[in-house]
Motif scaffolding. Structure first.
Motif, PDB file in Angstrom:
ATOM      1  N   ALA A  54       0.812  -1.161   0.119  1.00  0.00           N
ATOM      2  CA  ALA A  54      -0.063  -0.069   0.097  1.00  0.00           C
ATOM      3  C   ALA A  54       0.867   1.180  -0.162  1.00  0.00           C
ATOM      4  O   ALA A  54       0.591   2.129  -0.734  1.00  0.00           O
ATOM      5  CB  ALA A  54      -1.075   0.031   1.153  1.00  0.00           C
ATOM      6  N   THR A  55       1.767   1.065   0.930  1.00  0.00           N
ATOM      7  CA  THR A  55       2.833   2.312   0.702  1.00  0.00           C
ATOM      8  C   THR A  55       3.424   2.524  -0.509  1.00  0.00           C
ATOM      9  O   THR A  55       3.681   3.781  -1.101  1.00  0.00           O
ATOM     10  CB  THR A  55       3.948   2.006   1.735  1.00  0.00           C
ATOM     11  OG1 THR A  55       3.158   2.005   3.071  1.00  0.00           O
ATOM     12  CG2 THR A  55       5.106   3.298   1.772  1.00  0.00           C
ATOM     13  N   VAL A  56       3.794   1.400  -1.124  1.00  0.00           N
ATOM     14  CA  VAL A  56       4.337   1.658  -2.461  1.00  0.00           C
ATOM     15  C   VAL A  56       3.355   2.111  -3.438  1.00  0.00           C
ATOM     16  O   VAL A  56       3.831   3.059  -4.236  1.00  0.00           O
ATOM     17  CB  VAL A  56       5.038   0.178  -3.065  1.00  0.00           C
ATOM     18  CG1 VAL A  56       5.509   0.097  -4.393  1.00  0.00           C
ATOM     19  CG2 VAL A  56       6.083  -0.304  -2.416  1.00  0.00           C
ATOM     20  N   THR A  59       1.039  -2.918 -13.080  1.00  0.00           N
ATOM     21  CA  THR A  59       2.216  -2.974 -13.024  1.00  0.00           C
ATOM     22  C   THR A  59       2.648  -3.672 -11.511  1.00  0.00           C
ATOM     23  O   THR A  59       3.386  -4.603 -11.381  1.00  0.00           O
ATOM     24  CB  THR A  59       3.411  -1.835 -13.286  1.00  0.00           C
ATOM     25  OG1 THR A  59       2.896  -1.484 -14.574  1.00  0.00           O
ATOM     26  CG2 THR A  59       4.705  -2.272 -12.984  1.00  0.00           C
ATOM     27  N   LEU A  60       2.285  -2.983 -10.520  1.00  0.00           N
ATOM     28  CA  LEU A  60       2.577  -3.497  -9.332  1.00  0.00           C
ATOM     29  C   LEU A  60       1.909  -4.984  -8.809  1.00  0.00           C
ATOM     30  O   LEU A  60       2.821  -5.836  -8.207  1.00  0.00           O
ATOM     31  CB  LEU A  60       2.210  -2.485  -8.275  1.00  0.00           C
ATOM     32  CG  LEU A  60       2.926  -1.058  -8.194  1.00  0.00           C
ATOM     33  CD1 LEU A  60       2.657  -0.355  -6.913  1.00  0.00           C
ATOM     34  CD2 LEU A  60       4.473  -1.261  -8.027  1.00  0.00           C
ATOM     35  N   GLY A 106      -3.044  -4.609  -1.467  1.00  0.00           N
ATOM     36  CA  GLY A 106      -2.420  -3.406  -0.872  1.00  0.00           C
ATOM     37  C   GLY A 106      -1.953  -2.304  -1.823  1.00  0.00           C
ATOM     38  O   GLY A 106      -2.051  -1.230  -1.648  1.00  0.00           O
ATOM     39  N   ALA A 107      -1.314  -2.561  -3.047  1.00  0.00           N
ATOM     40  CA  ALA A 107      -1.060  -1.919  -3.804  1.00  0.00           C
ATOM     41  C   ALA A 107      -2.023  -1.017  -4.605  1.00  0.00           C
ATOM     42  O   ALA A 107      -1.850   0.220  -4.863  1.00  0.00           O
ATOM     43  CB  ALA A 107      -0.150  -2.610  -5.208  1.00  0.00           C
ATOM     44  N   ALA A 108      -3.295  -1.900  -4.921  1.00  0.00           N
ATOM     45  CA  ALA A 108      -4.138  -1.113  -5.477  1.00  0.00           C
ATOM     46  C   ALA A 108      -4.978  -0.134  -4.506  1.00  0.00           C
ATOM     47  O   ALA A 108      -5.282   0.960  -4.727  1.00  0.00           O
ATOM     48  CB  ALA A 108      -5.370  -2.330  -5.946  1.00  0.00           C
ATOM     49  N   ILE A 109      -5.283  -0.377  -3.178  1.00  0.00           N
ATOM     50  CA  ILE A 109      -5.726   0.332  -2.290  1.00  0.00           C
ATOM     51  C   ILE A 109      -4.653   1.856  -1.971  1.00  0.00           C
ATOM     52  O   ILE A 109      -4.989   2.907  -1.864  1.00  0.00           O
ATOM     53  CB  ILE A 109      -6.138  -0.381  -0.928  1.00  0.00           C
ATOM     54  CG1 ILE A 109      -7.366  -1.107  -1.273  1.00  0.00           C
ATOM     55  CG2 ILE A 109      -6.328   0.779   0.251  1.00  0.00           C
ATOM     56  CD1 ILE A 109      -7.691  -1.956  -0.273  1.00  0.00           C
TER      57      ILE A 109
END
Length: 130
Positions: A51-53, A71-72, A102-105
């Motif tokens: 999520a941070t990324v 991509t993530l 996490g990446a999407a949110i």
């Protein structure tokens, strides 16, 4: 003339985004004993880190929202199987799910954070314009 302060902040955020993904890749591929732990559930750790990324990348490249999410998520799916090369690591589809979510949110939050800067406008305005 461009605003020097805004350009400097965006450059710092972009560098932080790329550094964050490099750190995640490194930590994902090292032996389990070298992996940092917070004491939280590993799934919560995975979610929060990605999520941070996502926040960093969406704030750094606000006009590339869907590309960032895709991509993530693909990066998580490609790197996870490489864990089998590291001692004590066990790749899992469930890990990819937590990382991708996490990446999407995070990307949604980073994208929303760019609204006040004017880099992008909100997709919906309420109330609608007359």
């Amino acid at each position: 003339m461009k605003d020097f302060k805004v350009d400097t902040i965006r450059l710092v955020i972009r560098r932080a985004a790329w550094l964050s993904i490099l750190i995640v890749l490194l930590v994902t591929l090292v032996p389990i004993g070298w992996r940092p732990a917070t004491g939280l559930s590993p799934n919560i750790e995975r979610f929060c880190v990605m999520a941070t990324v996502g926040v960093l990348f969406a704030a750094a490249y606000p006009r590339r929202f869907w590309l960032i999410v895709l991509t993530l998520s693909l990066t998580a799916a490609i790197v996870e199987p490489l864990q089998s090369l590291a001692t004590g690591r066990h790749p899992s589809l469930r890990d990819v799910e937590f990382k991708s979510l996490g990446a999407a949110i995070g990307a949604v939050l980073g994208y929303a954070a760019t609204f006040p800067t004017g880099a992008v406008s909100p997709p919906l305005r309420w109330p609608p314009a007359p």
